[in-house]
Design an enzyme around this catalytic site. Sequence first.
Site, PDB file in Angstrom:
ATOM      1  N   HIS A 171      -7.834  -4.244  -1.073  1.00 40.23           N
ATOM      2  CA  HIS A 171      -7.248  -5.534  -1.446  1.00 40.23           C
ATOM      3  C   HIS A 171      -8.087  -6.192  -2.531  1.00 40.23           C
ATOM      4  O   HIS A 171      -8.054  -7.397  -2.694  1.00 40.23           O
ATOM      5  CB  HIS A 171      -7.176  -6.448  -0.220  1.00 40.23           C
ATOM      6  CG  HIS A 171      -6.605  -5.767   0.974  1.00 40.23           C
ATOM      7  ND1 HIS A 171      -7.396  -5.156   1.921  1.00 40.23           N
ATOM      8  CD2 HIS A 171      -5.332  -5.570   1.357  1.00 40.23           C
ATOM      9  CE1 HIS A 171      -6.619  -4.613   2.838  1.00 40.23           C
ATOM     10  NE2 HIS A 171      -5.364  -4.840   2.524  1.00 40.23           N
ATOM     11  N   HIS A 219       0.818  -1.225   0.000  1.00 40.14           N
ATOM     12  CA  HIS A 219       0.000   0.000   0.000  1.00 40.14           C
ATOM     13  C   HIS A 219       0.847   1.269   0.000  1.00 40.14           C
ATOM     14  O   HIS A 219       0.369   2.325   0.382  1.00 40.14           O
ATOM     15  CB  HIS A 219      -0.911   0.013   1.237  1.00 40.14           C
ATOM     16  CG  HIS A 219      -1.833  -1.148   1.338  1.00 40.14           C
ATOM     17  ND1 HIS A 219      -2.854  -1.341   0.439  1.00 40.14           N
ATOM     18  CD2 HIS A 219      -1.904  -2.177   2.217  1.00 40.14           C
ATOM     19  CE1 HIS A 219      -3.520  -2.452   0.772  1.00 40.14           C
ATOM     20  NE2 HIS A 219      -2.958  -2.977   1.850  1.00 40.14           N
TER      21      HIS A 219
END
Lengths: 331, 331
Positions: free
Chosen positions: B218, B56
């Site tokens: 995700h 991320h």
Amino acid sequence: MQRIIKNTDTMVEDMLSGFLKAHKEIVAGGSHSRVVKSVHMEPDKVGVVTGGGSGHKPAFIGYVGRNLCDAAAVGEIFSSPTAPAFLNAFEEADRGKGVACLYGNYSGDNMNVKMAVKMAKKLGIEVRTVVANDDVASAPKDQKEKRRGVAGEIFMWKIGGAKAAQGGNLDDVVQAAEKAVGRTRSIGIGLSPCTLPSVGHPNFKIEEGTMEVGIGHHGEPGIEVLPLEDAAQMAKRMTDIILPDYPFTAGDEVAVLVSGLGATPVMELYILYDEIVKELQQKGIRIYKSYVGNYFTSLEMTGATLSVMKLDDELKQLLDYPAESVGLKQF
Amino acid sequence: MQRIIKNTDTMVEDMLSGFLKAHKEIVAGGSHSRVVKSVHMEPDKVGVVTGGGSGHKPAFIGYVGRNLCDAAAVGEIFSSPTAPAFLNAFEEADRGKGVACLYGNYSGDNMNVKMAVKMAKKLGIEVRTVVANDDVASAPKDQKEKRRGVAGEIFMWKIGGAKAAQGGNLDDVVQAAEKAVGRTRSIGIGLSPCTLPSVGHPNFKIEEGTMEVGIGHHGEPGIEVLPLEDAAQMAKRMTDIILPDYPFTAGDEVAVLVSGLGATPVMELYILYDEIVKELQQKGIRIYKSYVGNYFTSLEMTGATLSVMKLDDELKQLLDYPAESVGLKQF
């Protein structure tokens, strides 16, 4: 083409409109619609200008700000700004001490800057130019004047911008920027292509399982297409290409910039950087300062560029000088 | 899979190794190999900790630094850090005034944080938690406790970090972070999926010509799959989803964060932001401060998230407070 856009014809205007609204504390529009200027420009300093095609965020407008560039001319995607845009950037940046135009070696930019410099002269604005040619893959060493400018331009802006901010005159700023360019070498590796929104499909190919060594920022062909390597092999390949070119040797202190080309996860840039550090350490080259991230991109191309600049005391001091722009913030 | 990696099994270690070398002036490793800590932690302050899965960037370790998080626990790609990693992050951040653990609402993180908090208690470290649940697409409003944390977490870290830096006690820091979370709403739109390196192919699909509204960080399924819209339509759709949820109304002052999901050219984020500004202006909502860029990504997913936080005087002052981390630098 999976993009967040309104209209392929107005992408640059639409982007600029959002950019200027998002960063009012750093930038404002010039009187020409394709110019971005710093809101922090001090009086009584040499102006620093850059410019280039769009699609390279944060370059070029992301390097307009305090102690960096004072104004930038904005082109269409992957194409040079016009001469009137460069001219207005000169006007916006000029404070009566002259303007240093620090840009990359592309034929369109060369032509438009040249015209703009002539027009500026008629207006009484002295403009000197420094042309970045850090991309070792774009021409042999004995034809350095043919080499393109790539991510190493960031070092040129940082050094030239700091010199101007510290009160250097036009000669000083040009010399510092030339020194930065002269001591910087870059190389890119492309892993997948990008698509010009107005075209709708990639205008070059990189086959799955391969990589293009020496690819340019607009997909210009590289030196060779090879089977895809791992990060350690890539780091060795990149350093093997650029270190002998300057040359960088044991005992040198350098600044390193690893930039993604747009769509490569930043995680991967750190993996590559880690291997680059090992290569430089093995050769006895000391890293003084590093930049890792998306500093100079090519739309959604994947891959990375490595730029290395050899430092001396002057360059270290200028590199460390604070700066504040959208793309580069240093305390 | 066109990636710059050494080994899919060691990607997180390799990334961390490069990250720590590149940013020595901001971060250092913890005594646990999966912890990153600030090198600037002042004595005599409340510790601020976060943590989460990798992939991320710049989240989570990119928000460790001066006046932000003091330490972060690092997980495998898209998976929670272990309890021992969170525990060590607590230890590294603790200066005897307690620790605020500010993280996102995911089952793995919840479980590991809970265990680590218990272990810390035995060591005499008081840890309080704030769980971000800003993603409106992940559960209905009456089940807010089920909502995931996404890019709005950055506001939580900024606000909590500033409160701790200004000398707030543990209650103050927790309250400020809760206030930030409570007043923040986020939504994401995905345009193309990402691939877990260990799997080698995307584990979800977004068909060309479509977009997934409400997609998670995700690839968690969103609210609906729709034909791909233009930036103006997307901005309207995103604001229509999040504004009524808080609700944000005319006269409100807000902070806006538009983050790319990894592979979307930043140019497109500005085009989207420009349209979001228009939507908010039409509704009489005033933008006080904006962040546009790759602040919280999902490997090479394309698309964007919008986070909006309603401000008051306290939040404005905390938001404006200087900060220095890899992912967020404010003078």
